[in-house]
Write a protein that holds these residues in place. Structure first.
Motif, PDB file in Angstrom:
ATOM      1  N   MET A   1      32.096  46.846  41.365  1.00  0.00           N
ATOM      2  CA  MET A   1      32.494  45.765  40.447  1.00  0.00           C
ATOM      3  C   MET A   1      34.020  45.756  40.338  1.00  0.00           C
ATOM      4  SD  MET A   1      31.201  43.404  38.619  1.00  0.00           S
ATOM      5  CE  MET A   1      31.706  42.280  37.318  1.00  0.00           C
ATOM      6  N   GLN A   2      34.625  44.587  40.537  1.00  0.00           N
ATOM      7  CA  GLN A   2      36.096  44.491  40.463  1.00  0.00           C
ATOM      8  C   GLN A   2      36.590  44.609  39.024  1.00  0.00           C
ATOM      9  OE1 GLN A   2      37.725  41.463  43.466  1.00  0.00           O
ATOM     10  NE2 GLN A   2      36.093  40.368  42.460  1.00  0.00           N
ATOM     11  N   LYS A   3      37.788  45.213  38.840  1.00  0.00           N
ATOM     12  CA  LYS A   3      38.403  45.240  37.499  1.00  0.00           C
ATOM     13  C   LYS A   3      38.934  43.828  37.220  1.00  0.00           C
ATOM     14  CE  LYS A   3      42.154  47.502  34.855  1.00  0.00           C
ATOM     15  NZ  LYS A   3      42.501  46.242  34.185  1.00  0.00           N
ATOM     16  N   ILE A   4      38.511  43.277  36.081  1.00  0.00           N
ATOM     17  CA  ILE A   4      38.955  41.927  35.726  1.00  0.00           C
ATOM     18  C   ILE A   4      40.271  42.008  34.958  1.00  0.00           C
ATOM     19  CG2 ILE A   4      38.372  39.850  34.403  1.00  0.00           C
ATOM     20  CD1 ILE A   4      36.596  40.315  36.897  1.00  0.00           C
ATOM     21  N   LYS A   5      41.248  41.202  35.399  1.00  0.00           N
ATOM     22  CA  LYS A   5      42.542  41.150  34.686  1.00  0.00           C
ATOM     23  C   LYS A   5      42.720  39.756  34.064  1.00  0.00           C
ATOM     24  CE  LYS A   5      44.588  44.198  38.119  1.00  0.00           C
ATOM     25  NZ  LYS A   5      45.415  44.095  39.336  1.00  0.00           N
ATOM     26  N   ILE A   6      43.375  39.755  32.909  1.00  0.00           N
ATOM     27  CA  ILE A   6      43.624  38.492  32.193  1.00  0.00           C
ATOM     28  C   ILE A   6      45.120  38.212  32.201  1.00  0.00           C
ATOM     29  CG2 ILE A   6      43.355  37.221  30.036  1.00  0.00           C
ATOM     30  CD1 ILE A   6      40.657  37.945  31.427  1.00  0.00           C
ATOM     31  N   SER A   7      45.471  37.007  32.639  1.00  0.00           N
ATOM     32  CA  SER A   7      46.873  36.580  32.744  1.00  0.00           C
ATOM     33  C   SER A   7      47.074  35.328  31.891  1.00  0.00           C
ATOM     34  CB  SER A   7      47.217  36.287  34.221  1.00  0.00           C
ATOM     35  OG  SER A   7      48.596  36.008  34.363  1.00  0.00           O
ATOM     36  N   PRO A   8      47.384  35.508  30.593  1.00  0.00           N
ATOM     37  CA  PRO A   8      47.529  34.332  29.712  1.00  0.00           C
ATOM     38  C   PRO A   8      48.706  33.455  30.147  1.00  0.00           C
ATOM     39  CG  PRO A   8      47.324  36.370  28.435  1.00  0.00           C
ATOM     40  CD  PRO A   8      47.540  36.774  29.845  1.00  0.00           C
ATOM     41  N   SER A   9      48.488  32.143  30.115  1.00  0.00           N
ATOM     42  CA  SER A   9      49.558  31.206  30.497  1.00  0.00           C
ATOM     43  C   SER A   9      50.394  30.859  29.272  1.00  0.00           C
ATOM     44  CB  SER A   9      48.941  29.923  31.050  1.00  0.00           C
ATOM     45  OG  SER A   9      49.912  28.882  31.006  1.00  0.00           O
ATOM     46  N   ILE A  10      51.697  31.072  29.362  1.00  0.00           N
ATOM     47  CA  ILE A  10      52.548  30.774  28.196  1.00  0.00           C
ATOM     48  C   ILE A  10      52.810  29.270  28.078  1.00  0.00           C
ATOM     49  CG2 ILE A  10      53.654  33.015  27.931  1.00  0.00           C
ATOM     50  CD1 ILE A  10      56.068  31.897  29.493  1.00  0.00           C
ATOM     51  N   LEU A  11      52.232  28.493  28.978  1.00  0.00           N
ATOM     52  CA  LEU A  11      52.391  27.030  28.844  1.00  0.00           C
ATOM     53  C   LEU A  11      51.809  26.569  27.501  1.00  0.00           C
ATOM     54  CD1 LEU A  11      53.373  24.484  30.329  1.00  0.00           C
ATOM     55  CD2 LEU A  11      51.066  24.207  31.224  1.00  0.00           C
ATOM     56  N   SER A  12      50.816  27.302  27.009  1.00  0.00           N
ATOM     57  CA  SER A  12      50.182  26.928  25.724  1.00  0.00           C
ATOM     58  C   SER A  12      50.829  27.644  24.544  1.00  0.00           C
ATOM     59  CB  SER A  12      48.684  27.299  25.769  1.00  0.00           C
ATOM     60  OG  SER A  12      48.069  26.660  26.850  1.00  0.00           O
ATOM     61  N   ALA A  13      51.888  28.407  24.793  1.00  0.00           N
ATOM     62  CA  ALA A  13      52.531  29.162  23.690  1.00  0.00           C
ATOM     63  C   ALA A  13      53.488  28.250  22.930  1.00  0.00           C
ATOM     64  CB  ALA A  13      53.290  30.356  24.273  1.00  0.00           C
ATOM     65  N   ASP A  14      53.994  28.795  21.798  1.00  0.00           N
ATOM     66  CA  ASP A  14      55.022  28.078  21.020  1.00  0.00           C
ATOM     67  C   ASP A  14      56.363  28.358  21.701  1.00  0.00           C
ATOM     68  OD1 ASP A  14      56.130  28.216  17.525  1.00  0.00           O
ATOM     69  OD2 ASP A  14      57.030  27.330  19.341  1.00  0.00           O
ATOM     70  N   PHE A  15      56.901  27.348  22.368  1.00  0.00           N
ATOM     71  CA  PHE A  15      58.123  27.555  23.164  1.00  0.00           C
ATOM     72  C   PHE A  15      59.343  27.853  22.290  1.00  0.00           C
ATOM     73  CE2 PHE A  15      57.840  26.138  27.837  1.00  0.00           C
ATOM     74  CZ  PHE A  15      56.538  26.600  27.961  1.00  0.00           C
ATOM     75  N   SER A  16      59.195  27.640  20.976  1.00  0.00           N
ATOM     76  CA  SER A  16      60.352  27.914  20.105  1.00  0.00           C
ATOM     77  C   SER A  16      60.425  29.397  19.768  1.00  0.00           C
ATOM     78  CB  SER A  16      60.233  27.100  18.808  1.00  0.00           C
ATOM     79  OG  SER A  16      59.205  27.650  17.989  1.00  0.00           O
ATOM     80  N   GLN A  17      59.370  30.155  20.146  1.00  0.00           N
ATOM     81  CA  GLN A  17      59.432  31.606  19.898  1.00  0.00           C
ATOM     82  C   GLN A  17      58.701  32.381  20.997  1.00  0.00           C
ATOM     83  OE1 GLN A  17      57.428  32.625  16.200  1.00  0.00           O
ATOM     84  NE2 GLN A  17      56.760  30.524  15.957  1.00  0.00           N
ATOM     85  N   LEU A  18      59.159  32.146  22.217  1.00  0.00           N
ATOM     86  CA  LEU A  18      58.451  32.716  23.368  1.00  0.00           C
ATOM     87  C   LEU A  18      58.443  34.250  23.367  1.00  0.00           C
ATOM     88  CD1 LEU A  18      59.225  30.445  26.459  1.00  0.00           C
ATOM     89  CD2 LEU A  18      57.009  30.890  25.366  1.00  0.00           C
ATOM     90  N   SER A  19      59.507  34.898  22.924  1.00  0.00           N
ATOM     91  CA  SER A  19      59.505  36.373  22.989  1.00  0.00           C
ATOM     92  C   SER A  19      58.454  36.940  22.033  1.00  0.00           C
ATOM     93  CB  SER A  19      60.889  36.935  22.669  1.00  0.00           C
ATOM     94  OG  SER A  19      61.242  36.634  21.347  1.00  0.00           O
ATOM     95  N   GLN A  20      58.335  36.310  20.870  1.00  0.00           N
ATOM     96  CA  GLN A  20      57.304  36.789  19.915  1.00  0.00           C
ATOM     97  C   GLN A  20      55.897  36.513  20.460  1.00  0.00           C
ATOM     98  OE1 GLN A  20      59.952  34.881  19.268  1.00  0.00           O
ATOM     99  NE2 GLN A  20      60.577  34.929  17.105  1.00  0.00           N
ATOM    100  N   GLU A  21      55.749  35.373  21.135  1.00  0.00           N
ATOM    101  CA  GLU A  21      54.433  35.001  21.697  1.00  0.00           C
ATOM    102  C   GLU A  21      54.049  36.012  22.786  1.00  0.00           C
ATOM    103  OE1 GLU A  21      52.987  32.927  19.663  1.00  0.00           O
ATOM    104  OE2 GLU A  21      52.824  31.053  20.788  1.00  0.00           O
ATOM    105  N   ILE A  22      55.032  36.411  23.573  1.00  0.00           N
ATOM    106  CA  ILE A  22      54.754  37.397  24.637  1.00  0.00           C
ATOM    107  C   ILE A  22      54.355  38.736  24.016  1.00  0.00           C
ATOM    108  CG2 ILE A  22      55.988  38.836  26.335  1.00  0.00           C
ATOM    109  CD1 ILE A  22      57.097  36.281  27.523  1.00  0.00           C
ATOM    110  N   LYS A  23      54.989  39.084  22.908  1.00  0.00           N
ATOM    111  CA  LYS A  23      54.643  40.336  22.198  1.00  0.00           C
ATOM    112  C   LYS A  23      53.190  40.252  21.709  1.00  0.00           C
ATOM    113  CE  LYS A  23      56.077  44.281  20.219  1.00  0.00           C
ATOM    114  NZ  LYS A  23      54.686  44.827  20.403  1.00  0.00           N
ATOM    115  N   ARG A  24      52.818  39.075  21.181  1.00  0.00           N
ATOM    116  CA  ARG A  24      51.422  38.872  20.702  1.00  0.00           C
ATOM    117  C   ARG A  24      50.438  39.063  21.860  1.00  0.00           C
ATOM    118  NH1 ARG A  24      50.566  33.178  18.657  1.00  0.00           N
ATOM    119  NH2 ARG A  24      48.484  33.887  18.077  1.00  0.00           N
ATOM    120  N   LEU A  25      50.803  38.534  23.029  1.00  0.00           N
ATOM    121  CA  LEU A  25      49.918  38.664  24.197  1.00  0.00           C
ATOM    122  C   LEU A  25      49.818  40.124  24.621  1.00  0.00           C
ATOM    123  CD1 LEU A  25      51.082  35.556  26.258  1.00  0.00           C
ATOM    124  CD2 LEU A  25      48.914  35.814  25.006  1.00  0.00           C
TER     125      LEU A  25
END
Ligand code: DX5
Ligand code: ZN
Length: 219
Positions: A1-25
Motif C-alpha cells: 500500500m502506497q503512503k498517501i501524501k496531502i499537498s494543500p493548495s494555497i490558492l484557496s488560502a487567505d492571500f493577505s496572510q499567507l505565512s500564517q496560512e502555511i503555518k496552519r497547514l
C-alpha cells in the motif's frame, strides 16, 4: 500500500496572510505545500511568482510543490528554483523541448513533475516517465480552485499506475482539482499517492484543516 501524501493548495488560502496560512497547514499535518503559479496566459488567471515564494520560504521547512501553469515555462525555471521551490511541475504544452526543461530542473537539483490536463493523454509524456519524479494529473481544467472533479480522469490514473508498476518506475502520481472526501477514495484506489486540495481543506468542517487533511489521507 502506497503512503498517501496531502499537498494543500494555497490558492484557496487567505492571500493577505499567507505565512500564517502555511503555518496552519503545517500544524494541520500537511506533507507539502502546493503552490499554484498562474500567468494569465497559459491559464485565464493570475496568481503569484518567485518573489512571494521566496518570502514564504523562511516560514516553513515543508516541501514547496510548485505547479507552473505558465508559458513559455523554460525561461522561468531558474527563478522558481532560486526562490525555494522543491518540486517544479510544468505542463508539456508550455515548453518547446520537454527533455531540455526536465534537464534544466534536474541540473538545479530540484524534483521534476509534469502535469497532464484532462484532455492531455499519457502518450504525450510516455518517453519521459523514467526521467521524472512526479506526474500531476489534473482532474479539472487548470486555472481556478473550487471546480468540480472530472471522474473521467480516473482511467488515466489507473493506466499510469499500471505503467509505473510494469516498468517499476519511482514516480509519484499526484492528482489535482476538485478533490473531496468522496472522490479522494476513488483516486487513491486508482493509484494516486499525492492528493492536492484547496477548497476541501480550507473550507470543509468549518475550516478544520487538521481534520480535513486527515480525512483525505485516511478516508
Ligand atoms: C487549479 C489548481 C488546483 C486547484 C485545487 O488550476 O491547479 O491546484 O487550486 O483547488 P481545489 O481543491 O479547490 O480544486
Ligand atoms: Zn495545482
Amino acid at each position: 500500500m502506497q503512503k498517501i501524501k496531502i499537498s494543500p493548495s494555497i490558492l484557496s488560502a487567505d492571500f493577505s496572510q499567507l505565512s500564517q496560512e502555511i503555518k496552519r497547514l503545517e500544524d494541520g499535518g500537511a506533507d507539502m505545500i502546493h503552490v499554484d503559479v498562474m500567468d494569465g496566459h497559459f491559464v485565464p488567471n493570475l496568481t503569484i511568482g518567485p518573489p512571494v515564494i521566496k518570502s514564504l520560504r523562511k516560514h516553513t521547512k515543508l516541501i514547496f510543490d510548485v505547479h507552473l501553469m505558465i508559458s513559455p515555462v523554460h525561461k522561468y525555471i531558474k527563478a522558481f528554483a532560486d526562490s525555494g521551490a522543491d518540486i517544479i511541475t510544468f505542463h508539456p504544452e508550455a515548453t518547446e523541448n520537454i527533455d531540455e526543461t526536465i534537464n534544466l530542473i534536474k541540473n538545479l537539483n530540484k524534483k521534476v513533475g509534469i502535469s497532464l490536463n484532462p484532455n492531455s493523454q499519457i502518450d504525450l509524456i510516455k518517453d519521459h516517465l523514467s526521467k521524472i519524479d512526479l506526474v500531476l494529473i489534473m482532474s479539472v481544467h487548470p486555472g481556478f480552485g473550487g471546480q468540480k472533479f472530472m471522474p473521467e480522469i480516473l482511467k488515466k490514473i489507473e493506466a499510469l499506475f499500471n505503467i509505473k508498476k510494469n516498468k517499476n518506475l519511482h514516480l509519484d502520481i499526484e492528482v489535482d482539482g476538485g478533490i473531496n472526501f468522496e472522490n479522494s477514495k476513488l483516486v487513491k484506489k486508482a493509484g494516486a499517492n499525492i492528493l492536492v486540495s484547496g477548497t476541501t481543506i480550507f473550507k470543509d468542517n468549518d475550516g478544520n484543516i487538521k481534520k480535513n487533511i486527515e480525512a483525505l489521507r485516511t478516508g
